[in-house]
Design a protein around this motif. Structure first.
Motif, mmCIF file in Angstrom:
data_model
loop_
_atom_site.group_PDB
_atom_site.id
_atom_site.type_symbol
_atom_site.label_atom_id
_atom_site.label_comp_id
_atom_site.label_asym_id
_atom_site.label_seq_id
_atom_site.Cartn_x
_atom_site.Cartn_y
_atom_site.Cartn_z
ATOM 1 N N GLN A 64 0.869 -1.230 -0.138
ATOM 2 C CA GLN A 64 -0.136 -0.017 -0.035
ATOM 3 C C GLN A 64 0.759 1.215 0.077
ATOM 4 O OE1 GLN A 64 -2.699 -0.377 3.313
ATOM 5 N NE2 GLN A 64 -3.875 -2.123 2.131
ATOM 6 N N GLN A 65 2.131 1.142 0.018
ATOM 7 C CA GLN A 65 3.071 2.206 0.264
ATOM 8 C C GLN A 65 3.732 2.415 -0.858
ATOM 9 O OE1 GLN A 65 5.128 2.449 3.926
ATOM 10 N NE2 GLN A 65 3.309 2.859 5.237
ATOM 11 N N CYS A 66 4.498 1.304 -1.240
ATOM 12 C CA CYS A 66 5.435 1.592 -2.442
ATOM 13 C C CYS A 66 5.110 0.695 -3.776
ATOM 14 C CB CYS A 66 6.769 0.896 -2.319
ATOM 15 S SG CYS A 66 6.810 -1.021 -1.955
ATOM 16 N N GLY A 67 3.754 -0.030 -3.588
ATOM 17 C CA GLY A 67 3.267 -0.646 -4.745
ATOM 18 C C GLY A 67 3.859 -1.911 -5.254
ATOM 19 N N SER A 68 4.846 -2.467 -4.405
ATOM 20 C CA SER A 68 5.557 -3.702 -4.981
ATOM 21 C C SER A 68 4.695 -4.992 -4.727
ATOM 22 C CB SER A 68 7.017 -3.852 -4.186
ATOM 23 O OG SER A 68 6.829 -3.813 -2.833
#
Length: 120
Positions: free
Chosen positions: A92-96
């Motif tokens: 939810q933060q970096c999209g990995s």
């Protein structure tokens, strides 16, 4: 559709099923950004379960009908019905991309983002 092409009628049907606007589906299709096999399989699954819920046709009749509509054999229809694509999870933060276990364990955040939050 044996060469797995999504025609305008099918593009409209995909738009209705997925709640994505029709022009976006057409643009994605024309720019080869749409996975046509997955789109066809989604249409097959949708039509199969819609026909099953009517309780008017047998399993074999539905398979024959869908094989004729989508120009594929019965085995491909069965494969599309039984094997659903795996759900992918993203941080939810970096999209990995994450595995389901890490997504659940870390409340939707990857290990790298959690380690960045640690203060010493």
């Amino acid at each position: 559709m044996s060469t797995v092409q999504i025609y305008d009628l099918y593009a409209q049907k995909i738009a209705d099923i997925t709640n994505v606007p029709y022009p976006y589906i057409v643009i994605l299709r024309d720019k080869n950004l749409l996975n046509l096999k997955e789109a066809r399989d989604k249409l097959i699954r949708h039509d199969y379960w819609k026909l099953v819920k009517t309780n008017k046709f047998t399993h074999n009749q539905i398979l024959e009908n869908l094989a004729g509509i989508y120009d594929v054999n019965k085995r491909q229809i069965l494969y599309a019905i039984k094997f659903k694509p795996k759900r992918t999870y993203y941080c939810q933060q970096c999209g990995s991309q994450l595995s389901k276990i890490k997504f659940i364990r870390n409340n939707g955040i990857c290990d790298r983002c959690i380690s960045n939050q640690i203060k010493l």
